[in-house]
Design a protein around this motif. Structure first.
Motif, mmCIF file in Angstrom:
data_model
loop_
_atom_site.group_PDB
_atom_site.id
_atom_site.type_symbol
_atom_site.label_atom_id
_atom_site.label_comp_id
_atom_site.label_asym_id
_atom_site.label_seq_id
_atom_site.Cartn_x
_atom_site.Cartn_y
_atom_site.Cartn_z
ATOM 1 N N TYR A 80 -3.726 14.728 8.059
ATOM 2 C CA TYR A 80 -3.059 15.588 9.036
ATOM 3 C C TYR A 80 -2.944 14.959 10.426
ATOM 4 O O TYR A 80 -2.044 15.313 11.191
ATOM 5 C CB TYR A 80 -3.798 16.920 9.147
ATOM 6 N N TYR A 81 -3.857 14.050 10.776
ATOM 7 C CA TYR A 81 -3.826 13.491 12.132
ATOM 8 C C TYR A 81 -3.693 11.970 12.155
ATOM 9 O O TYR A 81 -3.554 11.391 13.235
ATOM 10 C CB TYR A 81 -5.091 13.902 12.898
ATOM 11 N N GLY A 82 -3.741 11.302 10.983
ATOM 12 C CA GLY A 82 -3.555 9.859 10.912
ATOM 13 C C GLY A 82 -4.720 9.079 11.497
ATOM 14 O O GLY A 82 -5.815 9.607 11.713
ATOM 15 N N ASP A 106 -8.610 -1.199 -2.450
ATOM 16 C CA ASP A 106 -7.307 -0.566 -2.252
ATOM 17 C C ASP A 106 -7.298 0.849 -2.821
ATOM 18 O O ASP A 106 -6.781 1.786 -2.188
ATOM 19 C CB ASP A 106 -6.207 -1.394 -2.909
ATOM 20 N N PHE A 107 -7.852 0.985 -3.996
ATOM 21 C CA PHE A 107 -7.920 2.300 -4.636
ATOM 22 C C PHE A 107 -8.728 3.268 -3.793
ATOM 23 O O PHE A 107 -8.316 4.418 -3.559
ATOM 24 C CB PHE A 107 -8.527 2.169 -6.038
ATOM 25 N N PHE A 108 -9.878 2.824 -3.309
ATOM 26 C CA PHE A 108 -10.752 3.719 -2.548
ATOM 27 C C PHE A 108 -10.150 4.074 -1.192
ATOM 28 O O PHE A 108 -10.305 5.209 -0.719
ATOM 29 C CB PHE A 108 -12.130 3.081 -2.370
ATOM 30 N N ILE A 109 -9.476 3.137 -0.556
ATOM 31 C CA ILE A 109 -8.851 3.434 0.742
ATOM 32 C C ILE A 109 -7.804 4.525 0.590
ATOM 33 O O ILE A 109 -7.736 5.465 1.388
ATOM 34 C CB ILE A 109 -8.235 2.154 1.342
ATOM 35 N N GLN A 110 -6.970 4.421 -0.445
ATOM 36 C CA GLN A 110 -5.945 5.445 -0.669
ATOM 37 C C GLN A 110 -6.552 6.771 -1.110
ATOM 38 O O GLN A 110 -6.075 7.843 -0.731
ATOM 39 C CB GLN A 110 -4.944 4.956 -1.714
ATOM 40 N N LEU A 111 -7.606 6.688 -1.922
ATOM 41 C CA LEU A 111 -8.259 7.912 -2.390
ATOM 42 C C LEU A 111 -8.936 8.655 -1.249
ATOM 43 O O LEU A 111 -8.798 9.883 -1.123
ATOM 44 C CB LEU A 111 -9.293 7.563 -3.463
ATOM 45 N N LEU A 112 -9.636 7.921 -0.401
ATOM 46 C CA LEU A 112 -10.449 8.548 0.639
ATOM 47 C C LEU A 112 -9.668 8.818 1.915
ATOM 48 O O LEU A 112 -10.061 9.688 2.692
ATOM 49 C CB LEU A 112 -11.659 7.668 0.954
ATOM 50 N N PHE A 113 -8.575 8.092 2.131
ATOM 51 C CA PHE A 113 -7.776 8.303 3.337
ATOM 52 C C PHE A 113 -6.309 8.532 2.965
ATOM 53 O O PHE A 113 -5.923 9.604 2.571
ATOM 54 C CB PHE A 113 -7.946 7.110 4.297
ATOM 55 N N HIS A 114 -5.499 7.487 3.085
ATOM 56 C CA HIS A 114 -4.060 7.606 2.850
ATOM 57 C C HIS A 114 -3.523 6.194 2.728
ATOM 58 O O HIS A 114 -4.129 5.239 3.242
ATOM 59 C CB HIS A 114 -3.406 8.359 4.030
ATOM 60 N N ARG A 115 -2.389 6.038 2.074
ATOM 61 C CA ARG A 115 -1.838 4.694 1.905
ATOM 62 C C ARG A 115 -1.499 4.036 3.251
ATOM 63 O O ARG A 115 -1.408 2.809 3.330
ATOM 64 C CB ARG A 115 -0.596 4.722 1.018
ATOM 65 N N ASP A 116 -1.297 4.848 4.291
ATOM 66 C CA ASP A 116 -1.033 4.285 5.620
ATOM 67 C C ASP A 116 -2.221 3.473 6.134
ATOM 68 O O ASP A 116 -2.080 2.711 7.102
ATOM 69 C CB ASP A 116 -0.727 5.403 6.618
ATOM 70 N N PHE A 117 -3.395 3.655 5.521
ATOM 71 C CA PHE A 117 -4.601 2.960 5.974
ATOM 72 C C PHE A 117 -4.852 1.657 5.212
ATOM 73 O O PHE A 117 -5.875 1.014 5.423
ATOM 74 C CB PHE A 117 -5.824 3.873 5.814
ATOM 75 N N LEU A 118 -3.938 1.269 4.314
ATOM 76 C CA LEU A 118 -4.149 0.062 3.511
ATOM 77 C C LEU A 118 -4.217 -1.203 4.373
ATOM 78 O O LEU A 118 -4.743 -2.231 3.923
ATOM 79 C CB LEU A 118 -3.038 -0.091 2.473
ATOM 80 N N ALA A 119 -3.718 -1.120 5.570
ATOM 81 C CA ALA A 119 -3.810 -2.274 6.475
ATOM 82 C C ALA A 119 -5.263 -2.620 6.794
ATOM 83 O O ALA A 119 -5.552 -3.712 7.289
ATOM 84 C CB ALA A 119 -3.047 -1.986 7.768
ATOM 85 N N ALA A 120 -6.174 -1.688 6.497
ATOM 86 C CA ALA A 120 -7.594 -1.921 6.781
ATOM 87 C C ALA A 120 -8.295 -2.691 5.668
ATOM 88 O O ALA A 120 -9.483 -3.006 5.791
ATOM 89 C CB ALA A 120 -8.301 -0.588 7.001
ATOM 90 N N ARG A 121 -7.599 -3.030 4.563
ATOM 91 C CA ARG A 121 -8.261 -3.636 3.403
ATOM 92 C C ARG A 121 -8.956 -4.952 3.756
ATOM 93 O O ARG A 121 -10.052 -5.239 3.261
ATOM 94 C CB ARG A 121 -7.266 -3.848 2.257
#
Length: 425
Positions: free
Chosen positions: A38-40, A325-340
């Protein structure tokens, strides 16, 4: 034979702590997910900052006084004079340290509250101020009741109280996100802890853990708890305040959004380290406290747990890195994949930190105040210096690298300090 007995006891007691630990972890992950969706990244940054603010206000009461209470209330009967003295000393020290923390925040609102908007406190009249303070007081009570239940090994009640507060926290956050402005959604996040404060009061009254009133506090009791309070003060400055300062440095160097990417890696780290530290706090810490009068048994127990947990933690983190990658999308959002890519050094630092904790807990339980203060303050200063050096050179990558270097040095120090635990007696 002793090693097998230690492992069986540790694993058996860990099952008791499993429910509350999992509840807290799932609750934290759900809250992170809601703020991320909701807030990114901005929401994750401010959520981390707000949780850090809560930690700053509760570190001295919970990380100091309550830790001492767990040790000193474990043996005496709730009707004894010793229990009565430590209970009321702990209660009053909780109140005094919280007031001190609240005053410090009010004296420097520009530093502590700037990112949330001072309007959160100072607009809306005194009602909003008293409401926020009331939530913090109930949080303080919640943590105090939990320490009593843990000291008396009432793990079933501890579990149910943790489950309740976790459920209410997630429910309140789920209702608030997307409907309220971000600062108000953060305030609603506190309501789960508030419910825990009220429900916990009913539990400890039922268990008969609140003794009769005692106004006079023996100097020896205050001194005993004061040791843990001083150690918590070192953690407050060397860890909690340092985290707040480093996040401010990152926001100023980059932006709230970019900092949110780094914070997503840190929040994932916090989720599984919370599970780990809960097991240590509920099972390992009370056990090594009970073994203090038996140095040889203490060394055998610590060695057994160290060689059990180190490979287990390494394997778990390797699996997590493989599927990051799976956990980042599961726990946050695909917009956060840059953090991998930030996860590499973050996970390495977590392994070093979690391994070192098995040894650093010995310093805490032995109440080696000067040594504890030195390690916490030096560790904090080293971390800030590493961040200041690496962040301009490597960008966001410098933050997790500083984390890994910090805890590499921390582990080496404790391995040298407790080298006798790993050599033949």
């Amino acid at each position: 034979m002793a090693r097998k007995q230690h492992l069986r006891q540790f694993l058996g007691n860990s099952l008791w702590s499993g429910l509350s630990t999992v509840a807290r972890a799932v609750s934290g992950l759900a809250v992170n997910k809601l703020f991320a969706v909701y807030y990114g990244p901005q929401g994750i940054t401010l959520l981390a900052h707000f949780q850090n603010l809560i930690a700053l206000l509760t570190q001295l009461p919970n990380g100091g006084v309550n830790i001492g209470l767990i040790r000193h209330l474990a043996q005496p009967s709730p009707v004894s004079q010793q229990y009565r003295a430590y209970f009321w000393a702990g209660f009053f020290l909780n109140v005094l340290t919280f007031i001190g923390g609240a005053v410090a925040v009010m004296l420097f609102p520009g530093f502590f509250l700037e990112r949330f908007g001072e309007m959160l406190l100072f607009q809306g009249g005194p009602v909003r101020v008293w409401l926020l303070l009331g939530l913090f007081v109930l949080l303080l009570l919640h943590l105090f009741w939990l320490s009593l239940l843990l000291a008396r090994q009432a793990l079933n009640w501890y579990v149910w109280l943790s489950l309740l507060s976790s459920l209410v926290s997630v429910s309140a956050t789920w209702w608030a996100v997307g409907r309220l402005d971000l600062p108000l959604a953060l305030v609603l996040y506190l309501t789960g802890q508030a419910i825990g404060g009220l429900a916990g009061l009913a539990v400890v009254l039922y268990k008969g853990l609140i003794p009769t009133w005692r106004f006079k506090l023996p100097a020896t009791v205050v001194h005993d708890l004061g040791k843990y309070l001083v150690m918590a003060m070192a953690t407050l400055v060397g860890a909690k305040l340092v985290d707040f300062v480093v996040r401010e440095m990152a926001i100023r160097e980059f932006s709230v959004l970019e900092t949110g990417l780094w914070q997503s890696a840190v929040k994932i780290s916090d989720s599984y380290t919370m599970v780990y530290i809960s097991v240590l706090g509920m099972v390992y810490y009370p056990k090594i406290a009970s073994l203090l009068p038996q140095p040889q048994a203490l060394r055998e127990y610590v060695r057994s747990i160290f060689f059990l947990l180190s490979p287990a933690v390494a394997l778990a983190l390797l699996v997590f890195w493989w599927q990051r990658d799976f956990f980042i999308q599961l726990l946050f959002h695909r917009d956060f994949l840059a953090a991998r890519d930030l996860m590499d050094y973050q996970l390495l630092g977590d392994f070093l930190k979690m391994t070192a904790w098995v040894l650093s807990y010995i310093v805490t339980v032995q109440a080696r105040v000067k040594l504890y203060i030195l390690t916490q303050l030096v560790s904090g200063v080293v971390y800030v210096a590493l961040v200041a050096w690496l962040m301009p050179l490597l960008g966001l990558d410098g933050l997790p690298m500083a984390h890994a270097l910090r805890y590499g040095l921390y582990l080496v120090f404790h391995l040298i300090l407790f080298r006798s635990y790993f050599t033949a007696s």
